[in-house]
Design a protein around this motif. Structure first.
Motif, short mmCIF file in Angstrom:
data_model
loop_
_atom_site.label_atom_id
_atom_site.label_comp_id
_atom_site.label_asym_id
_atom_site.label_seq_id
_atom_site.Cartn_x
_atom_site.Cartn_y
_atom_site.Cartn_z
N TYR A 218 0.89 -1.28 -0.43
CA TYR A 218 -0.20 -0.30 -0.06
C TYR A 218 0.88 0.69 0.25
CZ TYR A 218 0.99 -0.83 4.86
OH TYR A 218 1.35 -0.80 6.51
N VAL A 219 1.97 1.16 0.46
CA VAL A 219 2.97 2.63 0.27
C VAL A 219 3.70 2.78 -1.16
CG1 VAL A 219 4.62 3.09 1.25
CG2 VAL A 219 3.46 2.28 2.99
N ILE A 232 2.45 10.16 3.20
CA ILE A 232 2.75 8.57 3.32
C ILE A 232 3.30 8.81 4.84
CG2 ILE A 232 4.20 7.00 2.14
CD1 ILE A 232 4.26 8.02 -0.12
N ARG A 235 -0.18 9.30 7.01
CA ARG A 235 -0.95 8.05 7.13
C ARG A 235 -0.95 6.90 6.65
NH1 ARG A 235 -4.32 11.83 2.42
NH2 ARG A 235 -4.51 13.68 3.63
N HIS A 236 0.06 6.17 6.31
CA HIS A 236 0.81 5.25 5.74
C HIS A 236 1.31 4.41 6.70
CE1 HIS A 236 -1.77 5.62 2.88
NE2 HIS A 236 -0.90 6.57 2.43
N ASN A 240 1.01 2.81 11.27
CA ASN A 240 0.93 1.47 11.00
C ASN A 240 2.68 0.82 11.56
OD1 ASN A 240 -0.56 -0.40 9.12
ND2 ASN A 240 -0.43 1.50 8.37
#
Length: 324
Positions: A218-219, A232, A235-236, A240
């Protein structure tokens, strides 16, 4: 021949309903109720099942429950100390000096006749506030540096991690003492010094997690879509990669309590008559033979908080490991 077959088909008896005994019907109803999803139950039943599940989990991990209770009590000490003791922390009674623990004075009294339990309870606010500041400094600064190093890589990664290697090469207590020499004495200065000494630990953990997450599908998809690099990161990658860092913050909380108490014991904390856990231990060392409780009981409180935070940190690590 066909007429004989037709007669045989016509003579086949119709199926009769099977009689079910009351015991079997009751068993069938029980199985149906057990298999019914919890969402179809009444709210009271759902709450009862939730509490039963929570009690079962608590019984399986009594050490974790005890650790949470210890931390909860200490936090309540810091928030509402007057709910646990009515003795003033700084006013002493000369006729009650150096009294051993009793029903009137749970932790005994010090050399000035002050109630030691009251000083421990009121001192928890100062000690925990300094610990929270130290952990916040290490968490924010270390996470930001580790996130940049693991995401941008290249010369940024090399420069940041070389600085972190230098910080790791210096013992944390020695580094804190050096920073206190520059910043000066005081509780806040101690907290900042301890926090800076823990930045390298947070940075290394965050960098490792950022390297792992940055290679996820997804990154890569976000990068291919033209999403900006700071979006990025926020949000990502950061959400995580935050799990192990938060588990480390629980562990560092206990280490910060120990470090701040050590520096306060050495005399770098708030000046007397302020009550800090480390200064309470330092004040009782001159009466160790005659009044053992002045050192032992505040030390037991510090040890209980450190061990409890370590246990909770291990629980966070286990939960993060199972999630992966």
């Amino acid at each position: 021949m066909s007429q004989q077959l037709d007669n045989r088909v016509e003579t086949v008896p119709e199926p009769q309903p099977i009689a079910v005994s009351p015991q079997a019907a009751t068993l069938r109803d029980d199985v149906t109720e057990a298999d019914r999803p919890a969402s179809g139950l009444f709210p009271g039943v759902r709450k009862a099942l939730a509490w039963r599940s929570l009690a079962r989990r608590a019984a399986a991990r009594p050490g974790l429950v005890l650790s949470v209770l210890v931390l909860a009590i200490v936090i309540l000490w810091a928030l509402i100390p007057t709910a646990f003791t009515s003795w003033p922390p700084d006013a002493g009674v000369p006729s009650s000096r150096l009294k051993p623990p009793s029903a009137e004075h749970w932790f005994g009294t010090d050399s000035l006749g002050r109630d030691l339990f009251s000083r421990v309870v009121h001192g928890s606010a100062t000690s925990l506030a300094a610990t929270a500041v130290a952990v916040a400094v290490g968490l924010v600064a270390g996470s930001a540096l580790g996130l940049l190093a693991g995401s941008l890589r290249g010369w940024v990664d090399d420069a940041i991690m070389r600085v972190m290697d230098v910080l790791l090469a210096i013992p944390s207590l020695l580094l804190s003492l050096a920073l206190i020499t520059v910043l000066g004495f005081g509780t806040i200065n101690i907290a900042v010094a301890v926090g800076v000494a823990s930045v390298a630990n947070f940075a290394r953990i965050m960098r490792a997690e950022a390297l792992r997450v940055s290679t996820a599908v997804y990154v890569e998809a976000a990068r291919s879509a033209g999403v900006r690099w700071h979006s990025i990161l926020l949000r990502h990658i950061l959400p995580n990669a935050a799990g192990p860092v938060l588990a480390l913050s629980a562990l560092e909380f206990g280490m910060a309590v120990l470090s701040i108490s050590s520096l306060s014991f050495l005399g770098f904390g708030a000046p007397p008559p302020a009550a800090e856990w480390g200064s309470l231990v330092a004040g009782g060392r001159d009466y160790l033979v005659a009044a053992w409780w002045l050192v032992t009981l505040p030390g037991v409180v510090i040890a209980a908080v450190v061990l409890s935070t370590n246990r909770i940190s291990h629980a966070f690590q286990d939960a993060e490991r199972n999630r992966k």
